[in-house]
Design a protein around this motif. Structure first.
Motif, PDB file in Angstrom:
ATOM      1  N   UNK A   1       1.021  -1.453   0.531  1.00 24.58           N
ATOM      2  CA  UNK A   1      -0.048  -0.245   0.354  1.00 24.58           C
ATOM      3  C   UNK A   1       0.571   1.282   0.214  1.00 24.58           C
ATOM      4  N   UNK A   2       1.930   1.190   0.461  1.00 23.89           N
ATOM      5  CA  UNK A   2       3.041   2.063   0.199  1.00 23.89           C
ATOM      6  C   UNK A   2       3.453   2.638  -0.808  1.00 23.89           C
ATOM      7  N   UNK A   3       3.891   1.457  -1.689  1.00 24.87           N
ATOM      8  CA  UNK A   3       4.203   1.512  -3.003  1.00 24.87           C
ATOM      9  C   UNK A   3       3.763   0.711  -4.235  1.00 24.87           C
ATOM     10  N   UNK A   4       3.275   1.997  -5.010  1.00 22.50           N
ATOM     11  CA  UNK A   4       1.861   2.146  -6.622  1.00 22.50           C
ATOM     12  C   UNK A   4       2.460   2.806  -7.251  1.00 22.50           C
ATOM     13  N   UNK A   5       1.820   2.256  -8.111  1.00 22.34           N
ATOM     14  CA  UNK A   5       2.094   3.205  -9.297  1.00 22.34           C
ATOM     15  C   UNK A   5       0.866   3.791  -9.891  1.00 22.34           C
ATOM     16  N   UNK A   6       0.700   5.144 -10.351  1.00 19.77           N
ATOM     17  CA  UNK A   6       0.054   5.198 -10.854  1.00 19.77           C
ATOM     18  C   UNK A   6      -0.907   5.239 -12.108  1.00 19.77           C
TER      19      UNK A   6
END
Lengths: 275, 563, 488
Positions: B78-83
């Motif tokens: 949840x802290x590492x995402x790609x938009x």
């Protein structure tokens, strides 16, 4: 510096406003603040579009920021998330994840707070004068990193799973608590002055849950340790009363303490036979 | 489309090019002799390193197990995402990235082909559905066959040819690429909660031994003439003292080798190079493994390097994963697959200050540096078991720079530091050796002729890194090495620029490679086979194979076998 | 007349793929191997409530329109919404789900599947504890102890017991069917047995209720080495309970206490109470004995456990119990999934977004927090402003307040049937039945992917979900590009 925020409308869509945080406003001009980003539904907005902002005594040290939110912000999530200093006062209801992962500073809510208030909190203080929702101080899905420090005080009632996976810190609830209070906690103290739903302290490994009101039932997987006359909340505070003390949870080889007030729980008196 | 990459320092070990300034011409997705310089799009690679696109021989990126790992770890995502962008899909990352993110992140590092090493045949469709959703890179997958009942039964009866025909059928039916063995025999035993502990243990109910499975499938692999060797995750993985098992495993197929060609690949060897009787006496067995490998030519290995981070371990080795769960107390997923294999998943945090973890870190690098021939030892983390693949640039830096190793050594557990062989190793790899360990050697071990090099006719999969080896010393400037390998200046896939300076420019599908193994006599569907099928599995024969429409871009390779 | 074999049944999570259909004149005329639910679906899927034409609400009335117009209208609604929800997905193919996720991402909406009202709590607990599980064949080959908890497979998953568990034949363990017969013999005599066998084999009716076991007076059943034992735990005596070796009847909403007590006993701890959840502790000890002494145990749980008091923590305790049992023997656990492709919905959601349900794309990337991003909760808080429902009927099965909020905003329904949701929708698009009129892939409750067959043609003009969604997606993309151009 005191920053007053007034919602410009009744919010219908969920709003995510991590910018309502003293650290984010520190040293900013009114125009800077207006431009701060937040989300309304799937649209990007600015703080100025959704809130009227007023700064009072900007001259006073801008280091010490107090945000006063005037109005209902129960749709606004993540207020004060991650904050390290300063103060937030909410005169109304607050949305989810209030003060999530906060490290320091203080949040006061003159109203209710929805679920996940103080989630994964590490320090600081949250004071809720109304009720709080579920998962007070509890971690994010899948995580076992519960509350690590700080203090949460709720004057009203709280939902289920308050203080789940707690490691350290204090939660004080003056109203009633729901089920699974202190679920799988490893340390810290939860104090419930009102009545407490079932399964309090289940799967706990360490720490203490103190129930002054009525407890629905004692978990079968705790052992009865006897009657105590005092239960300690922290270094400075203790409750003097006659308590049944249960230790568990056996299913986790735990040594957590569950104090249950004797006078309000006659249905547990059969345990006295074991003495 | 035509493309001309000019003035780069080209490292193409398969074609003997070692840092020379050569222009690379590309046309219609292939490397060509030359292109029309006026018409072609030109890339100025002066002052940059040009290599074939990266190839990863062993990385868990798709399928039921990987997906269970994703499901298990919301707190990891949840802290590492790609938009989402106009071009790319959104996703989450960290140790088990979602499919789109996996493709993008590999491409950003200059990788263009990745092999998923553990496909339960019954769930092969799942693996392929995910691979088809993994953009920008080519991929393939290895079906798990070491504990398949058909294999165990044929090998018990000594019916090698019969076994080969069924393995051929299975590889083709699952659209697989190589024969994968995981803790051979141990997984069948795990069906009842047991394990095997040596190559000569009898597997309950089947009367064969791990040794017989490894030798049997090695022979099958040779009979079928598959491009890659058998791909082996050894018995006793993760158990102190298992370096002896690893040596035994390599030795047990020594006599099957011919013509100096490899016949076995020992994967994530770090996890099989433990010395000592228990965790207290645990130490590195890298030197023993390296000495053996240096003296023989029938083995290739990959590292399985450990990175100090929170990751998610996942293997088909059910009993190993269970022991990891009891060791760490972390949450645990187990998924046994009828008639075939098992799966285990446990989140795990490798900590520098932990003696065992720090020693594991050292073992991986010791193996890579003590094995003299880089064609024999390939760079992996066994993603995500040793750490997520996004950590590859760190490993490149450790391999190229003693200084980088020392910087990390300083911060690890003191006992592990004092015992680490790394203190005594001066070797620093050059770009050519890195190119071998990260692409050329990987492609060669896989038998992929069109990958891992920049010769005429090769697929135009190219990585360009903004590093000038003439003016900068990678040994001293290891942080720059890390930086450039993290974000390739250009990643070119099939002649198209798909990523530039870490930005994904296109969302295109890569191909899924698979073997169409044609035996002289195919494994026919006899009434007997049909009966066994019904008995062994809970799905119908007709619904078992993976049809080609599960592959977004299908790239079959026909293998004709004389059995 | 043609016969199609190895057809996958698109009804429950068992996903039986050995169905044989006889097709005549584009109609299924005969179903072989299926259960009653399967037969009903294949024979009766095309009822009088079948939707045949796309419709749009104009002046309060649904009027027939072209598919192009309906798609355009749907795309407009979604593209303009500030917080749309896209819900359903468990009764369609993975291929359609995949397009649905892209659509949700494109419109910045929340996508959720029916897990939110069934095994969502199970997934939340798996994320905290993990899950020791396996494929169903593993149970068939190896299990000698089978437990159904809060689940009545005899009615909800009629072939589960015969195909995968107690009455199936495996390599190492044989069917318990013979024991069942012996038991009936002892109890009701030879004549009744014969008729029971007859009924069971033709699968017409289940055996009439026979007073078999009750924890107050059940002798421990002697079984052979390779046979299986069946335990049923439930709040009432179900049909499945009738065939069990043990039936444990527990007080409603006390599953958590019972599971925790079993956990303590598995860990050799002593309990200070005499009974838990209405079950005497000695009896629990006997059950724990059966658990730790089996070769391979399997616990299947249903909504009776997931949705009763304690919800996700019931599953937490069940998962922990089975995990703990692995210290003593081999034990696995599996949720009994209801809709045929709810497992597929979780699977595709997870590989594309990292999360199994309740995925919120409003910030342009996947976010997940059931309770916050789950559709029922969003509706109860009245946050959404448009909805797309695919292959589901939330208006008839959501809480009333949630359903009300759906109707207060633009609502699009894609369904083969004129269900309640379609009746109140603003845009209705008829779709082909996945697994009958449209091919694709579905995932069984144990995550084994199985192809769905197209066995008959859909009615003229009726498209599969996947195609309809692709057309809406293409239209949305067109609208968004036009917006970008306008802004530029």
């Amino acid at each position: 510096m005191i920053v007053n925020l007034y919602p410009l409308k009744t919010f219908k869509l969920p709003i995510i406003a991590e910018c309502i945080n003293p650290d984010m406003l520190k040293g900013k001009t009114l125009d800077d603040m207006r431009r701060l980003e937040l989300w309304e539904g799937n649209k990007r907005r600015t703080l100025g579009e959704l809130f009227k902002i007023e700064i009072s005594n900007p001259a006073s040290s801008s280091e010490n920021v107090t945000i006063i939110v005037n109005g209902d912000v129960s749709r606004v999530k993540r207020i004060g998330a991650g904050m390290k200093s300063g103060e937030i006062i909410i005169k109304g209801n607050a949305g989810m994840h209030l003060g999530a992962e906060m490290h320091g500073g203080k949040i006061t809510v003159y109203g209710n707070a929805l679920s996940w208030a103080g989630s994964m909190m590490k320090g600081g203080a949250i004071e809720i004068h109304g009720d709080a929702g579920d998962y007070l101080g509890a971690p994010y899905r899948g995580s076992k990193e519960g509350m690590r420090g700080g203090k949460i005080v709720v004057s009203g009632n709280v939902g289920n799973e308050a203080g789940a996976y707690m490691h350290k810190g204090v939660i004080k609830i003056y109203g009633n608590a729901g089920q699974f209070t202190g679920f799988r906690m490893r340390g810290g103290t939860i104090y419930v002055q009102g009545s407490c739903g079932g399964r309090a302290g289940t799967c706990m490994v360490d720490g203490a849950v103190i129930v002054v009101g009525a407890l629905e039932s004692a978990p079968p997987t705790f052992t009865f340790e006897g009657v105590k006359n005092k239960a300690r909340i922290d270094e400075n505070e203790a409750v003097e009363a006659s308590f049944y003390l249960f230790v568990g949870d056996l299913t986790e080889n735990g040594v957590g303490k569950l104090y249950v007030a004797r006078d309000r729980n006659p249905h547990l008196s059969n345990y006295e036979k074991l003495l | 489309m035509e493309l001309l990459i000019k003035n780069g320092f080209v490292y193409d070990p398969i074609n003997g090019v070692n840092g020379e300034k050569i222009d690379i011409a590309v046309k219609n997705g292939k490397i060509v002799e030359k292109v029309n310089e006026c018409k072609a799009k030109k890339i100025n690679a002066s002052g940059m390193v040009v290599m074939p696109g990266g190839v990863d021989i062993h990385s868990h990126i798709a399928g039921g197990k990987v997906n269970s790992g994703r499901l298990l770890r919301p707190e990891d995502h949840y802290r590492d995402f790609e938009k989402k962008t106009r071009i790319t899909r959104s996703g989450v990352g960290r140790s088990v990235p979602s499919t789109f993110t996996t493709g993008y992140r590999y491409a950003r590092m200059g990788y263009t082909m990745v092999m998923d090493p553990a496909m339960p045949p019954l769930e092969a469709k799942h693996t392929h559905e995910e691979l088809s959703d993994t953009p920008l890179i080519d991929k393939a997958s290895y079906p798990l066959l070491g504990d398949w009942w058909f294999v165990l039964e044929y090998l018990k009866d000594g019916k090698i040819e019969e076994c080969a025909r069924h393995v051929a059928w299975m590889i083709t039916a699952t659209k697989g690429y190589a024969i994968k063995l995981v803790n051979p025999g141990g997984l069948e035993a795990w069906g009842f909660g047991n394990n095997v502990s040596s190559l000569d243990d009898q597997i309950p109910h089947f009367g064969v031994t791990p040794r017989e499975i490894i030798r049997g499938l090695c022979k099958v692999n040779q009979l079928l003439g598959l491009p890659h060797t058998i791909h082996v995750h050894t018995n006793n993985l993760g158990v102190p003292g298992n370096y002896a098992t690893a040596l035994e495993t390599m030795r047990c197929v020594e006599d099957l080798a011919a013509g100096g060609k490899p016949v076995i690949h020992i994967t994530h060897c770090q996890f099989s190079a433990f010395k000592g009787d228990d965790w207290r006496t645990f130490e590195s067995g890298a030197e023993e493994i390296a000495n053996y490998v240096n003296a023989c030519s029938h083995v290739t290995l990959d590292m399985g390097q450990v990175i100090f981070t929170d990751t998610t371990t996942m293997t088909a080795d059910g009993p190993f994963q269970y022991s990891l769960h009891t060791l760490s107390g972390n949450k645990w997923v187990n998924h046994d697959v009828e008639t075939e294999t098992s799966t285990g998943i446990v989140p795990f945090h490798y900590k520098r200050k932990n003696y065992v973890h720090a020693t594991q870190w050292s073992i991986g690098l010791e193996l890579a540096l003590l094995i003299r021939d880089p064609w024999k030892i390939l760079m992996t983390t066994d993603h995500p078991n040793g750490g997520p693949f996004i950590a590859y640039p760190k490993i490149v830096a450790w391999l190229m720079s003693r200084k980088a190793r020392e910087a990390t050594l300083k911060r690890i557990n003191p006992k592990a530091r004092s015992r680490s062989l790394l203190q005594s190793i001066d070797r620093e790899l050059d770009f050519s050796e890195i190119a071998i360990m990260t692409r050329a050697g990987q492609a060669k071990a896989l038998g992929l002729n069109c990958k891992g090099h920049l010769g005429v006719g090769a697929d135009a999969d190219i990585a360009i890194y903004n590093f000038n080896p003439e003016t900068t010393d990678p040994s001293r400037k290891y942080k720059a090495v890390r930086r450039v390998f993290k974000k390739a200046a250009y990643t070119i896939k099939n002649g198209q620029i798909v990523a530039k300076d870490g930005e994904v420019l296109r969302h295109v599908n890569g191909a899924t490679f698979w073997l169409n193994v044609q035996t002289r006599e195919p494994a026919v569907l006899t009434a007997e086979m049909q009966r066994r099928f019904k008995e062994y599995w809970t799905v119908e024969y007709e619904n078992y194979p993976v049809s080609e429409n599960y592959l977004a871009v299908s790239h079959p390779i026909t293998v004709k076998a004389d059995v | 007349m043609s016969v199609v074999t190895a057809v996958t049944c698109p009804v429950c999570g068992c996903l039986c793929d050995d169905i044989e259909l006889t097709i005549h004149d584009n109609k299924v005329v005969k179903v072989k191997n299926g259960c009653a639910m399967c037969e009903a679906k294949f024979m009766g899927y095309s009822s009088e409530h079948r939707l045949l034409k796309p419709m749009i609400r104009k002046n309060g009335e649904l009027v027939k329109v072209s598919i192009t117009e309906a798609v355009k209208k749907a795309a407009n609604i979604l593209a303009e919404a500030n917080y749309p929800v896209l819900y359903g997905w468990s009764n369609t193919s993975c291929e359609a789900i995949s397009v649905g996720i892209e659509l949700a991402e494109e419109v910045g909406g929340v996508i959720d599947n029916t897990s939110v009202v069934c095994h969502g709590p199970s997934l939340l607990s798996i994320q905290e504890v993990g899950i020791p599980s396996c494929t169903l064949g593993q149970v068939r080959h190896r299990a000698d102890l089978i437990i159904y908890w809060g689940s009545n497979p005899w009615s909800s998953h009629p072939r589960h017991i015969e195909r995968y568990t107690a009455f199936s034949h495996g390599r190492f363990k044989k069917s318990a069917w013979k024991n069942y017969v012996t038991k009936i013999k002892a109890l009701v005599g030879r004549k009744k047995v014969q008729s029971a066998i007859k009924r069971l084999f033709v699968k017409e009716k289940i055996p009439s209720a026979v007073a078999l076991s009750n924890f107050r007076h059940t002798p421990y059943l002697q079984t052979g080495k390779n046979s299986r034992k069946l335990i049923v735990v439930d709040v009432r005596r179900t049909k499945s309970a009738e065939i069990a070796d043990y039936f444990v009847q527990i007080e409603p909403n006390k599953d958590y206490e019972l599971l925790q007590a079993l956990r303590a006993l598995v860990r050799d701890q002593e309990l200070e109470v005499d009974n838990v959840a209405g079950v005497p502790v000695e009896y629990l000890e006997e059950i724990v004995d059966a658990m730790v002494s089996c070769d391979f145990g399997a616990l299947f749980f249903g909504l009776g456990l997931t949705m009763s008091g304690g919800k996700m923590r019931n599953i937490d305790a069940a998962l922990s119990l089975v995990r703990d049992l692995n210290m003593r023997t081999k034990f696995v656990i599996m949720p009994m999934r209801g809709h045929f492709n709810v497992a597929g919905a979780n699977t595709v959601f997870t590989w594309q977004t990292g999360y199994p349900y309740a995925v919120d794309f409003s910030l342009g990337y996947p976010r997940y927090n059931p309770g916050e991003t789950s559709v029922v909760d969003i509706l109860l808080r009245k946050e959404s402003d448009a909805a797309l429902i695919v292959a589901s009927d939330p208006i008839s099965n959501f809480p009333r307040k949630a359903a009300e909020h759906l109707t207060e905003n633009p609502l699009i329904a894609i369904d083969p049937h004129m269900n309640v949701t379609a009746q109140v929708a603003d845009v209705v698009i008829p779709s082909a039945f996945a697994g009958i009129e449209a091919a694709g892939t579905a995932y069984r409750m144990d995550h084994v992917p199985i192809p769905l067959k197209k066995v008959v043609e859909p009615p003229k003009g009726v498209l599969p979900d996947e195609t309809i969604l692709q057309r809406i997606l293409a239209e949305v993309k067109k609208l968004k590009q036009a917006n970008v151009r306008e802004e530029a």
